[in-house]
Design a protein around this motif. Sequence first.
Motif, PDB file in Angstrom:
ATOM      1  N   GLN A  31       0.833  -1.206   0.000  1.00 12.95           N
ATOM      2  CA  GLN A  31       0.000   0.000   0.000  1.00 12.95           C
ATOM      3  C   GLN A  31       0.863   1.251   0.000  1.00 12.95           C
ATOM      4  OE1 GLN A  31      -2.887   0.238   3.227  1.00 12.95           O
ATOM      5  NE2 GLN A  31      -2.739   2.456   3.251  1.00 12.95           N
ATOM      6  N   LEU A  32       1.887   1.283   0.855  1.00  7.93           N
ATOM      7  CA  LEU A  32       2.775   2.437   0.934  1.00  7.93           C
ATOM      8  C   LEU A  32       3.486   2.672  -0.392  1.00  7.93           C
ATOM      9  CD1 LEU A  32       4.299   4.702   2.406  1.00  7.93           C
ATOM     10  CD2 LEU A  32       5.912   2.953   3.203  1.00  7.93           C
ATOM     11  N   LEU A  33       4.048   1.622  -0.956  1.00  8.75           N
ATOM     12  CA  LEU A  33       4.818   1.768  -2.186  1.00  8.75           C
ATOM     13  C   LEU A  33       3.943   2.144  -3.385  1.00  8.75           C
ATOM     14  CD1 LEU A  33       7.331  -1.187  -1.728  1.00  8.75           C
ATOM     15  CD2 LEU A  33       7.729   1.262  -1.345  1.00  8.75           C
ATOM     16  N   GLU A  34       2.685   1.733  -3.370  1.00  4.40           N
ATOM     17  CA  GLU A  34       1.787   2.029  -4.493  1.00  4.40           C
ATOM     18  C   GLU A  34       1.079   3.376  -4.360  1.00  4.40           C
ATOM     19  OE1 GLU A  34      -0.891  -1.275  -4.922  1.00  4.40           O
ATOM     20  OE2 GLU A  34       0.702  -2.618  -5.633  1.00  4.40           O
ATOM     21  N   THR A  35       0.751   3.787  -3.122  1.00  2.77           N
ATOM     22  CA  THR A  35      -0.080   4.984  -2.943  1.00  2.77           C
ATOM     23  C   THR A  35       0.604   6.117  -2.199  1.00  2.77           C
ATOM     24  OG1 THR A  35      -1.025   4.288  -0.820  1.00  2.77           O
ATOM     25  CG2 THR A  35      -2.127   3.492  -2.831  1.00  2.77           C
ATOM     26  N   ASN A  36       1.702   5.817  -1.503  1.00  3.05           N
ATOM     27  CA  ASN A  36       2.390   6.790  -0.651  1.00  3.05           C
ATOM     28  C   ASN A  36       1.543   7.172   0.563  1.00  3.05           C
ATOM     29  OD1 ASN A  36       5.055   7.450  -1.037  1.00  3.05           O
ATOM     30  ND2 ASN A  36       4.652   9.505  -1.782  1.00  3.05           N
ATOM     31  N   LEU A  37       0.511   6.411   0.850  1.00  4.39           N
ATOM     32  CA  LEU A  37      -0.385   6.661   1.979  1.00  4.39           C
ATOM     33  C   LEU A  37      -0.411   5.421   2.858  1.00  4.39           C
ATOM     34  CD1 LEU A  37      -3.385   8.162  -0.025  1.00  4.39           C
ATOM     35  CD2 LEU A  37      -1.614   9.432   1.201  1.00  4.39           C
ATOM     36  N   CYS A  38       0.004   5.586   4.098  1.00  4.41           N
ATOM     37  CA  CYS A  38       0.011   4.430   4.989  1.00  4.41           C
ATOM     38  C   CYS A  38      -0.090   4.879   6.446  1.00  4.41           C
ATOM     39  CB  CYS A  38       1.269   3.600   4.755  1.00  4.41           C
ATOM     40  SG  CYS A  38       1.014   1.833   4.992  1.00  4.41           S
ATOM     41  N   MET A  39      -1.072   5.680   6.731  1.00  5.90           N
ATOM     42  CA  MET A  39      -1.280   6.197   8.078  1.00  5.90           C
ATOM     43  C   MET A  39      -1.599   5.046   9.037  1.00  5.90           C
ATOM     44  SD  MET A  39      -3.857   9.237   9.087  1.00  5.90           S
ATOM     45  CE  MET A  39      -4.862   8.920  10.503  1.00  5.90           C
ATOM     46  N   GLY A  40      -0.825   4.951  10.134  1.00  4.45           N
ATOM     47  CA  GLY A  40      -1.060   3.918  11.143  1.00  4.45           C
ATOM     48  C   GLY A  40      -0.668   2.517  10.711  1.00  4.45           C
ATOM     49  N   CYS A  41       0.096   2.383   9.657  1.00  6.13           N
ATOM     50  CA  CYS A  41       0.457   1.061   9.136  1.00  6.13           C
ATOM     51  C   CYS A  41       1.467   0.325  10.010  1.00  6.13           C
ATOM     52  CB  CYS A  41       1.042   1.204   7.732  1.00  6.13           C
ATOM     53  SG  CYS A  41      -0.198   1.510   6.473  1.00  6.13           S
ATOM     54  N   ASP A  42       1.449  -0.997   9.890  1.00  7.04           N
ATOM     55  CA  ASP A  42       2.406  -1.871  10.558  1.00  7.04           C
ATOM     56  C   ASP A  42       3.556  -2.128   9.588  1.00  7.04           C
ATOM     57  OD1 ASP A  42       3.894  -3.868  11.728  1.00  7.04           O
ATOM     58  OD2 ASP A  42       2.261  -5.329  11.812  1.00  7.04           O
TER      59      ASP A  42
END
Length: 145
Positions: A31-42
């Motif tokens: 998700q981070l690498l595809e969208t640059n959005l990862c709020m609260g991610c593990d």
Amino acid sequence: MKKYIAGAIALISTFVVSGYSRAENPAHVQQLLETNLCMGCDLVGANLEGAHLIGADLRNADLRNANLNSANLEGADLDGANLQGADLSNTFLTNATLNNSNLNNVDLSYATIFDAQVEGAIMNNMNIENASIAETGIAVGGEYP
């Protein structure tokens, strides 16, 4: 019955002795690498070496022991993130926000950190050897006598 108890004890001992640690959530890394959005991610222990995370939303993300060596985090929002033990050596952190984040034991050696916000961040035992730091609250020092 004794056989089952002994087996359970052996299994528990294996985790305790081996220092069992949690790994990142692969879906969160993607998700981070595809969208640059990862709020609260593990992202515990994630390998993000050399990743282009310009302007990434990583607020409150768990990045403990993550490898962000040579990553570009320009303008990234890391407010409230847990970066304890992370490798941020050679990273580019210009205009990043790290307010209220945990930077304990972070390796920032050779990093470029200009105009980063670190208000309320916990910063103990950081390695800032040969880092280029300007206009930010990270500096060599200690408690005032």
